[in-house]
Design a protein around this motif. Structure first.
Motif, mmCIF file in Angstrom:
data_model
loop_
_atom_site.group_PDB
_atom_site.id
_atom_site.type_symbol
_atom_site.label_atom_id
_atom_site.label_comp_id
_atom_site.label_asym_id
_atom_site.label_seq_id
_atom_site.Cartn_x
_atom_site.Cartn_y
_atom_site.Cartn_z
ATOM 1 N N GLN A 7 13.840 4.127 2.960
ATOM 2 C CA GLN A 7 12.541 3.979 2.318
ATOM 3 C C GLN A 7 11.550 3.275 3.242
ATOM 4 N N THR A 8 10.301 3.698 3.161
ATOM 5 C CA THR A 8 9.228 3.028 3.889
ATOM 6 C C THR A 8 8.940 1.694 3.229
ATOM 7 N N LYS A 9 8.958 0.619 4.026
ATOM 8 C CA LYS A 9 8.750 -0.723 3.481
ATOM 9 C C LYS A 9 7.270 -1.104 3.532
ATOM 10 N N SER A 33 9.457 1.235 -0.759
ATOM 11 C CA SER A 33 10.083 -0.056 -1.065
ATOM 12 C C SER A 33 9.001 -1.119 -0.932
ATOM 13 N N THR A 35 7.272 -4.995 -1.423
ATOM 14 C CA THR A 35 7.407 -6.445 -1.539
ATOM 15 C C THR A 35 6.022 -7.032 -1.723
ATOM 16 N N LEU A 50 10.484 -9.679 7.340
ATOM 17 C CA LEU A 50 10.671 -8.437 6.584
ATOM 18 C C LEU A 50 10.579 -7.198 7.470
ATOM 19 N N PRO A 52 7.930 -4.973 7.803
ATOM 20 C CA PRO A 52 7.483 -3.830 6.990
ATOM 21 C C PRO A 52 6.958 -2.703 7.869
#
Length: 314
Positions: A7-9, A33, A35, A50, A52
């Protein structure tokens, strides 16, 4: 067993819990995904941890606004490459310019349609990915794209030829004329590669810039000789303008090393190694690279521009 899809964060930095929940729900349904971080002061450290794929930042936040956060992200070498989409309720041109100049890659005004947000995110990610696949000096596809293309040609089972193009004596040229002039030679080669493939190749040919003075063309085996002959002719004729009159008429570059010894370097030329599956099976991009390295080493034993083909059947 099915492979799991990565998944792309997405990291959202916004102090409004209602807005962030809406965005999180929207992106979650689209397969991202997500946050959420409400404190922009912690965003830089959080982004480093993280890692991202993209960051959404609100323009207006207390303590630290979105523009200040953008600048901090761009100044940090761990996060400088991360794409940033800025969200704001301000639609004035000055605010949009301020966000872009601070380092945002794109700008979306509130309120926005959820589908537009998803579309803008995906478009930005595609653009950033394409930029990473492109060599910034030549504008041609870089190493990741080159590797991908060779793998696809092998999997297709079709006949292909890979031309690995290298500039001979390029380091000595750079040492004498400087790297800025060397960059102009790189651009010159890239330009004539494009024009040569346009004239002598096919619409499905692929051009790549592996890095430094190394280039690549993927074409059909029957197009190899026309492309190589034309490329060498145009390069050898055009390279004169990158030399001083004295060096060109002399036929070599004369320099003095740190021990006051004279050194002679030939005029730069091209070595082209041609690897093909026309007569032998090639089942890996690693094999293509190994054969090319061997052929280039052989080509460099000859003076001037030359191309050599691998004619072995095993």
């Amino acid at each position: 067993m099915r492979a799991l899809r990565v998944q792309t964060k997405v990291l959202i930095v916004d102090d409004d819990p209602i807005v962030t929940q809406l965005i999180k729900d929207t992106l979650g349904k689209a397969g991202f995904s997500v946050t959420v971080l409400h404190d922009p002061g912690k965003a830089l450290a959080f982004a480093q941890e993280l890692r991202p794929d993209i960051i959404l930042i609100d323009r207006i936040m207390p303590v630290m606004d979105g523009c200040e956060l953008c600048r901090k992200i761009r100044e940090n070498h761990h996060t400088a490459h991360l794409p940033i989409l800025m969200l704001t309720s301000r639609s004035e041109t000055a605010d949009v310019i301020a966000g872009l100049e601070a380092g945002a890659d794109d700008y979306l005004c509130k309120p926005f349609e959820p589908l537009e947000l998803v579309a803008r995110l995906r478009a930005l990610l595609r653009r950033i990915q394409q930029e990473r696949y492109t060599n910034p000096l030549s504008g041609l596809s870089g190493n990741p794209a080159v590797e991908k293309e060779i793998k696809e040609r092998i999997l297709s089972g079709e006949k292909f030829a890979v031309l690995y193009i290298d500039i001979d004596n390029f380091k000595s040229y750079n040492d004498t004329y400087g790297f800025l002039q060397g960059d102009e030679v790189i651009k010159f080669l890239a330009e004539i590669l494009v024009s040569t493939v346009d004239k002598k190749g096919t619409p499905n040919d692929f051009l790549g810039h592996i890095g430094g003075d190394d280039f690549l063309v993927i074409t059909l085996p029957q197009k190899v000789e026309d492309i190589c002959h034309h490329l060498i002719t145009v390069f050898d004729e055009g390279i004169q303008r990158f030399y001083s009159k004295e060096d060109w008429e002399r036929g070599y570059v004369l320099t003095v090393d740190r021990k006051n010894r004279e050194q002679l370097f030939p005029i730069i030329s091209l070595s082209i190694a041609v690897v093909s599956n026309e007569h032998r099976k090639i089942d890996s991009h690693w094999v293509v690279g190994e054969i090319a390295a061997e052929l280039k080493k052989y080509a460099k034993t000859f003076p001037g521009s030359i191309f050599v083909k691998d004619l072995r059947r095993k």
